[in-house]
Design a protein around this motif. Structure first.
Motif, PDB file in Angstrom:
ATOM      1  N   ILE A 134      32.100  49.310  38.217  1.00 45.73           N
ATOM      2  CA  ILE A 134      32.855  49.446  36.967  1.00 45.73           C
ATOM      3  C   ILE A 134      33.218  50.903  36.731  1.00 45.73           C
ATOM      4  O   ILE A 134      34.351  51.237  36.384  1.00 45.73           O
ATOM      5  N   MET A 135      32.265  51.790  36.942  1.00 44.43           N
ATOM      6  CA  MET A 135      32.512  53.207  36.703  1.00 44.43           C
ATOM      7  C   MET A 135      33.465  53.800  37.745  1.00 44.43           C
ATOM      8  O   MET A 135      34.312  54.634  37.412  1.00 44.43           O
ATOM      9  N   ALA A 136      33.356  53.382  39.001  1.00 45.02           N
ATOM     10  CA  ALA A 136      34.263  53.878  40.040  1.00 45.02           C
ATOM     11  C   ALA A 136      35.693  53.418  39.774  1.00 45.02           C
ATOM     12  O   ALA A 136      36.644  54.193  39.937  1.00 45.02           O
ATOM     13  N   LEU A 137      35.839  52.172  39.370  1.00 45.85           N
ATOM     14  CA  LEU A 137      37.161  51.670  39.027  1.00 45.85           C
ATOM     15  C   LEU A 137      37.744  52.450  37.852  1.00 45.85           C
ATOM     16  O   LEU A 137      38.930  52.795  37.838  1.00 45.85           O
ATOM     17  N   GLY A 138      36.908  52.756  36.877  1.00 45.12           N
ATOM     18  CA  GLY A 138      37.359  53.546  35.736  1.00 45.12           C
ATOM     19  C   GLY A 138      37.793  54.944  36.140  1.00 45.12           C
ATOM     20  O   GLY A 138      38.806  55.464  35.646  1.00 45.12           O
ATOM     21  N   LEU A 139      37.052  55.567  37.050  1.00 41.57           N
ATOM     22  CA  LEU A 139      37.425  56.899  37.532  1.00 41.57           C
ATOM     23  C   LEU A 139      38.768  56.848  38.254  1.00 41.57           C
ATOM     24  O   LEU A 139      39.626  57.709  38.061  1.00 41.57           O
ATOM     25  N   PHE A 140      38.955  55.815  39.058  1.00 43.66           N
ATOM     26  CA  PHE A 140      40.225  55.650  39.770  1.00 43.66           C
ATOM     27  C   PHE A 140      41.388  55.489  38.788  1.00 43.66           C
ATOM     28  O   PHE A 140      42.424  56.139  38.924  1.00 43.66           O
ATOM     29  N   VAL A 141      41.215  54.641  37.787  1.00 44.96           N
ATOM     30  CA  VAL A 141      42.267  54.414  36.793  1.00 44.96           C
ATOM     31  C   VAL A 141      42.547  55.699  36.024  1.00 44.96           C
ATOM     32  O   VAL A 141      43.712  56.052  35.768  1.00 44.96           O
ATOM     33  N   LEU A 142      41.516  56.429  35.670  1.00 49.43           N
ATOM     34  CA  LEU A 142      41.692  57.667  34.917  1.00 49.43           C
ATOM     35  C   LEU A 142      42.436  58.708  35.743  1.00 49.43           C
ATOM     36  O   LEU A 142      43.313  59.408  35.222  1.00 49.43           O
ATOM     37  N   ALA A 198      28.912  59.035  42.798  1.00 48.86           N
ATOM     38  CA  ALA A 198      28.392  57.888  43.527  1.00 48.86           C
ATOM     39  C   ALA A 198      27.010  58.154  44.124  1.00 48.86           C
ATOM     40  O   ALA A 198      26.155  57.253  44.131  1.00 48.86           O
ATOM     41  N   VAL A 199      26.781  59.352  44.622  1.00 50.24           N
ATOM     42  CA  VAL A 199      25.496  59.645  45.268  1.00 50.24           C
ATOM     43  C   VAL A 199      24.327  59.561  44.281  1.00 50.24           C
ATOM     44  O   VAL A 199      23.349  58.862  44.554  1.00 50.24           O
ATOM     45  N   PRO A 200      24.392  60.250  43.118  1.00 46.05           N
ATOM     46  CA  PRO A 200      23.271  60.101  42.179  1.00 46.05           C
ATOM     47  C   PRO A 200      23.086  58.669  41.674  1.00 46.05           C
ATOM     48  O   PRO A 200      21.958  58.223  41.454  1.00 46.05           O
ATOM     49  N   THR A 201      24.187  57.939  41.533  1.00 51.31           N
ATOM     50  CA  THR A 201      24.091  56.546  41.088  1.00 51.31           C
ATOM     51  C   THR A 201      23.412  55.695  42.153  1.00 51.31           C
ATOM     52  O   THR A 201      22.570  54.840  41.834  1.00 51.31           O
ATOM     53  N   ALA A 202      23.740  55.935  43.411  1.00 49.20           N
ATOM     54  CA  ALA A 202      23.092  55.196  44.501  1.00 49.20           C
ATOM     55  C   ALA A 202      21.603  55.527  44.591  1.00 49.20           C
ATOM     56  O   ALA A 202      20.777  54.639  44.821  1.00 49.20           O
ATOM     57  N   LEU A 252      24.606  55.136  32.931  1.00 49.64           N
ATOM     58  CA  LEU A 252      24.183  56.415  32.354  1.00 49.64           C
ATOM     59  C   LEU A 252      24.160  57.532  33.397  1.00 49.64           C
ATOM     60  O   LEU A 252      24.605  58.659  33.119  1.00 49.64           O
ATOM     61  N   VAL A 253      23.656  57.240  34.583  1.00 54.17           N
ATOM     62  CA  VAL A 253      23.621  58.250  35.642  1.00 54.17           C
ATOM     63  C   VAL A 253      25.047  58.613  36.057  1.00 54.17           C
ATOM     64  O   VAL A 253      25.358  59.793  36.252  1.00 54.17           O
ATOM     65  N   TRP A 254      25.917  57.626  36.209  1.00 53.56           N
ATOM     66  CA  TRP A 254      27.302  57.907  36.576  1.00 53.56           C
ATOM     67  C   TRP A 254      27.968  58.792  35.522  1.00 53.56           C
ATOM     68  O   TRP A 254      28.657  59.758  35.852  1.00 53.56           O
TER      69      TRP A 254
END
Length: 145
Positions: free
Chosen positions: A49-57, A13-17, A110-112
């Protein structure tokens, strides 16, 4: 959420922010206020979208470890399709600059992905549960006890 899951989320999250903040500044300079808004929305959507995917994974890994790899592949395809649908929905909007939105969304994803890859490579996660301190140690093979 386990500590290594929270650490992975933070490391992504930090690099994406930071990339989103850079995208907002660049889009504001190049496309004005609507460009900045578009970049902010694109970063938020991509990160979400990527955070939700990480949570699901992570939930899948805990509940169904035998499906982890297959779920990862399905998840990345789903994330791509959700991103494409969001881009298609906001294609003709006048709320913000759509180019800034699209490029910020792409940059956030891409960064995420790069940060998540780095986080998993650097993580020291046991793939076998270590014995507890109270567990009785077994004798070495071939010894007589």
């Amino acid at each position: 959420m386990q500590s290594n899951d929270a650490r992975t989320l933070l490391q992504c999250a930090v690099p994406t922010a930071v990339a989103g903040a850079v995208a907002v500044v660049v889009a504001s300079v190049l496309a004005g206020g609507k460009g900045g808004i578009g970049a902010a929305v694109g970063t938020a959507v991509g990160g979400g979208i990527m955070a939700l995917g990480l949570f699901v994974l992570q939930r899948t890994a805990k509940s169904f470890p035998h499906l982890f790899q297959a779920m990862g592949l399905v998840l990345y395809v789903t994330q791509f399709l959700i991103s494409a649908v969001v881009l298609a929905v906001f294609r003709d909007t006048s709320l913000f600059n759509t180019r800034a939105f699209a490029f910020a969304l792409l940059a956030a994803v891409l960064v995420w992905t790069a940060a998540q890859t780095r986080a998993y490579l650097k993580a020291k996660i046991f793939y076998v549960d270590p014995e507890s301190v109270d567990a009785k140690k077994s004798a070495p093979a071939g010894s007589v006890s």
